[in-house]
Design a protein around this motif. Structure first.
Motif, PDB file in Angstrom:
ATOM      1  N   GLU A 156       0.812  -1.224   0.000  1.00  0.00           N
ATOM      2  CA  GLU A 156       0.000   0.000   0.000  1.00  0.00           C
ATOM      3  C   GLU A 156       0.842   1.269   0.000  1.00  0.00           C
ATOM      4  O   GLU A 156       0.469   2.262  -0.633  1.00  0.00           O
ATOM      5  CB  GLU A 156      -0.967   0.004   1.191  1.00  0.00           C
ATOM      6  N   ILE A 157       1.964   1.267   0.691  1.00  0.00           N
ATOM      7  CA  ILE A 157       2.795   2.481   0.750  1.00  0.00           C
ATOM      8  C   ILE A 157       3.425   2.797  -0.607  1.00  0.00           C
ATOM      9  O   ILE A 157       3.275   3.919  -1.110  1.00  0.00           O
ATOM     10  CB  ILE A 157       3.829   2.392   1.891  1.00  0.00           C
ATOM     11  N   PRO A 158       4.112   1.841  -1.270  1.00  0.00           N
ATOM     12  CA  PRO A 158       4.639   2.168  -2.611  1.00  0.00           C
ATOM     13  C   PRO A 158       3.538   2.556  -3.594  1.00  0.00           C
ATOM     14  O   PRO A 158       3.715   3.471  -4.399  1.00  0.00           O
ATOM     15  CB  PRO A 158       5.333   0.866  -3.047  1.00  0.00           C
ATOM     16  N   GLN A 159       2.387   1.885  -3.501  1.00  0.00           N
ATOM     17  CA  GLN A 159       1.272   2.202  -4.410  1.00  0.00           C
ATOM     18  C   GLN A 159       0.768   3.625  -4.184  1.00  0.00           C
ATOM     19  O   GLN A 159       0.440   4.337  -5.129  1.00  0.00           O
ATOM     20  CB  GLN A 159       0.136   1.189  -4.220  1.00  0.00           C
ATOM     21  N   TYR A 160       0.706   4.038  -2.921  1.00  0.00           N
ATOM     22  CA  TYR A 160       0.284   5.404  -2.610  1.00  0.00           C
ATOM     23  C   TYR A 160       1.239   6.411  -3.247  1.00  0.00           C
ATOM     24  O   TYR A 160       0.813   7.386  -3.863  1.00  0.00           O
ATOM     25  CB  TYR A 160       0.229   5.614  -1.097  1.00  0.00           C
ATOM     26  N   PHE A 161       2.539   6.195  -3.081  1.00  0.00           N
ATOM     27  CA  PHE A 161       3.519   7.111  -3.660  1.00  0.00           C
ATOM     28  C   PHE A 161       3.351   7.210  -5.175  1.00  0.00           C
ATOM     29  O   PHE A 161       3.401   8.290  -5.748  1.00  0.00           O
ATOM     30  CB  PHE A 161       4.948   6.669  -3.322  1.00  0.00           C
ATOM     31  N   LEU A 162       3.154   6.079  -5.826  1.00  0.00           N
ATOM     32  CA  LEU A 162       3.007   6.067  -7.278  1.00  0.00           C
ATOM     33  C   LEU A 162       1.723   6.757  -7.722  1.00  0.00           C
ATOM     34  O   LEU A 162       1.731   7.570  -8.646  1.00  0.00           O
ATOM     35  CB  LEU A 162       3.025   4.621  -7.805  1.00  0.00           C
ATOM     36  N   SER A 163       0.621   6.457  -7.063  1.00  0.00           N
ATOM     37  CA  SER A 163      -0.671   6.999  -7.497  1.00  0.00           C
ATOM     38  C   SER A 163      -0.842   8.478  -7.163  1.00  0.00           C
ATOM     39  O   SER A 163      -1.525   9.201  -7.880  1.00  0.00           O
ATOM     40  CB  SER A 163      -1.827   6.184  -6.922  1.00  0.00           C
ATOM     41  N   HIS A 164      -0.214   8.948  -6.088  1.00  0.00           N
ATOM     42  CA  HIS A 164      -0.363  10.349  -5.684  1.00  0.00           C
ATOM     43  C   HIS A 164       0.796  11.234  -6.157  1.00  0.00           C
ATOM     44  O   HIS A 164       0.767  12.441  -5.945  1.00  0.00           O
ATOM     45  CB  HIS A 164      -0.505  10.454  -4.160  1.00  0.00           C
ATOM     46  N   LYS A 165       1.804  10.620  -6.767  1.00  0.00           N
ATOM     47  CA  LYS A 165       2.965  11.371  -7.276  1.00  0.00           C
ATOM     48  C   LYS A 165       3.506  12.348  -6.227  1.00  0.00           C
ATOM     49  O   LYS A 165       3.615  13.553  -6.450  1.00  0.00           O
ATOM     50  CB  LYS A 165       2.605  12.101  -8.562  1.00  0.00           C
ATOM     51  N   THR A 166       3.812  11.807  -5.082  1.00  0.00           N
ATOM     52  CA  THR A 166       4.314  12.598  -3.968  1.00  0.00           C
ATOM     53  C   THR A 166       5.535  11.922  -3.367  1.00  0.00           C
ATOM     54  O   THR A 166       5.795  10.745  -3.627  1.00  0.00           O
ATOM     55  CB  THR A 166       3.208  12.760  -2.885  1.00  0.00           C
ATOM     56  N   HIS A 167       6.282  12.672  -2.553  1.00  0.00           N
ATOM     57  CA  HIS A 167       7.462  12.145  -1.858  1.00  0.00           C
ATOM     58  C   HIS A 167       7.195  11.935  -0.373  1.00  0.00           C
ATOM     59  O   HIS A 167       8.060  11.442   0.340  1.00  0.00           O
ATOM     60  CB  HIS A 167       8.648  13.098  -2.013  1.00  0.00           C
ATOM     61  N   ILE A 168       6.018  12.371   0.088  1.00  0.00           N
ATOM     62  CA  ILE A 168       5.682  12.275   1.509  1.00  0.00           C
ATOM     63  C   ILE A 168       4.325  11.621   1.667  1.00  0.00           C
ATOM     64  O   ILE A 168       3.374  11.964   0.979  1.00  0.00           O
ATOM     65  CB  ILE A 168       5.655  13.675   2.173  1.00  0.00           C
ATOM     66  N   MET A 169       4.245  10.673   2.590  1.00  0.00           N
ATOM     67  CA  MET A 169       2.983   9.997   2.907  1.00  0.00           C
ATOM     68  C   MET A 169       2.746  10.090   4.407  1.00  0.00           C
ATOM     69  O   MET A 169       3.501   9.536   5.206  1.00  0.00           O
ATOM     70  CB  MET A 169       3.051   8.527   2.484  1.00  0.00           C
ATOM     71  N   GLU A 226      17.204  17.386   1.118  1.00  0.00           N
ATOM     72  CA  GLU A 226      15.876  17.809   0.656  1.00  0.00           C
ATOM     73  C   GLU A 226      14.784  17.060   1.422  1.00  0.00           C
ATOM     74  O   GLU A 226      13.760  17.635   1.788  1.00  0.00           O
ATOM     75  CB  GLU A 226      15.746  17.564  -0.857  1.00  0.00           C
ATOM     76  N   MET A 227      15.015  15.776   1.676  1.00  0.00           N
ATOM     77  CA  MET A 227      14.050  14.995   2.445  1.00  0.00           C
ATOM     78  C   MET A 227      13.929  15.543   3.866  1.00  0.00           C
ATOM     79  O   MET A 227      12.818  15.707   4.386  1.00  0.00           O
ATOM     80  CB  MET A 227      14.469  13.516   2.465  1.00  0.00           C
ATOM     81  N   ALA A 228      15.054  15.851   4.489  1.00  0.00           N
ATOM     82  CA  ALA A 228      15.044  16.414   5.847  1.00  0.00           C
ATOM     83  C   ALA A 228      14.316  17.758   5.871  1.00  0.00           C
ATOM     84  O   ALA A 228      13.517  18.038   6.771  1.00  0.00           O
ATOM     85  CB  ALA A 228      16.473  16.583   6.355  1.00  0.00           C
ATOM     86  N   LYS A 229      14.574  18.579   4.868  1.00  0.00           N
ATOM     87  CA  LYS A 229      13.935  19.899   4.783  1.00  0.00           C
ATOM     88  C   LYS A 229      12.418  19.762   4.678  1.00  0.00           C
ATOM     89  O   LYS A 229      11.673  20.445   5.391  1.00  0.00           O
ATOM     90  CB  LYS A 229      14.495  20.643   3.567  1.00  0.00           C
TER      91      LYS A 229
END
Length: 197
Positions: free
Chosen positions: A140-153, A169-172
């Protein structure tokens, strides 16, 4: 990639996240992709304010004995790396204000400048049943990232998964998200208190 330099970067990131209470003593995970089919991730016994080489394991996508000592989140990290080529670094953290805000809301709509400009609106994912969450999370987590085109869940009552090509950039982004949620909660307190400032 220079593994010693990578470990220093991960150690510095982990200490910073620990100091901000994003990681607990044994709570959280951090990884870096090292090859097309390998990644380095913290052990399940890692203490995040003092990560060193012994606290990191390099895992192949095919499971072997090393997976027994790796973070409980290893399968989720593997799923993200396999499906998202842009993922170079991944973290799971539990920022207190973001996690608290996620419990009673469906969306995070930052009202501060930096949150608005950097993040925009973030949908909060509802895992529904925590009893089988770890069984479902690896897909579910990888699928969420792919479907929502986001870097944060942001996951309701659970925490935050993030990935990026750049560790800083991730820390920021995580820091901005946490500050935005803190400000939203402070604003709500002010409204509920009925004070005029």
């Amino acid at each position: 990639m220079n593994k010693q330099r990578l470990n220093q970067q991960l150690s510095s990131f982990a200490l910073s996240m620990f100091r901000k209470d994003f990681y607990g003593i044994y709570h959280g995970s951090l990884s870096a992709k090292t090859e097309s089919n390998r990644f380095s991730i913290n052990t399940k016994e890692a203490i995040f304010d003092a990560i060193d080489e012994e606290d990191m394991l390099e895992l192949y996508f095919d499971k072997d004995y090393r997976w027994n000592d790796a973070s409980v989140d290893s399968g989720i990290h593997k799923g993200i790396y396999k499906q998202i080529t842009d993922a170079k670094f991944i973290t799971f953290s539990m920022p207190p204000f973001t996690t608290a805000y996620s419990i009673d809301h469906n969306l995070i709509t930052p009202k501060d400048f930096f949150g608005n400009q950097e993040l925009g609106q973030i949908t909060i994912y509802d895992p529904k049943n925590f009893d089988d969450w770890y069984d479902r999370a690896t897909s579910e987590i990888p699928q969420y990232f792919l479907s929502h085109k986001t870097h944060i869940m942001v996951i309701r009552g659970y925490g935050v998964y993030a990935y990026n090509r750049n560790l800083h950039e991730m820390a920021k982004q995580l820091a901005i998200l946490e500050k935005s949620c803190r400000l939203l909660m402070l604003e709500k307190e002010d409204i509920n208190d009925g004070f005029d400032y």
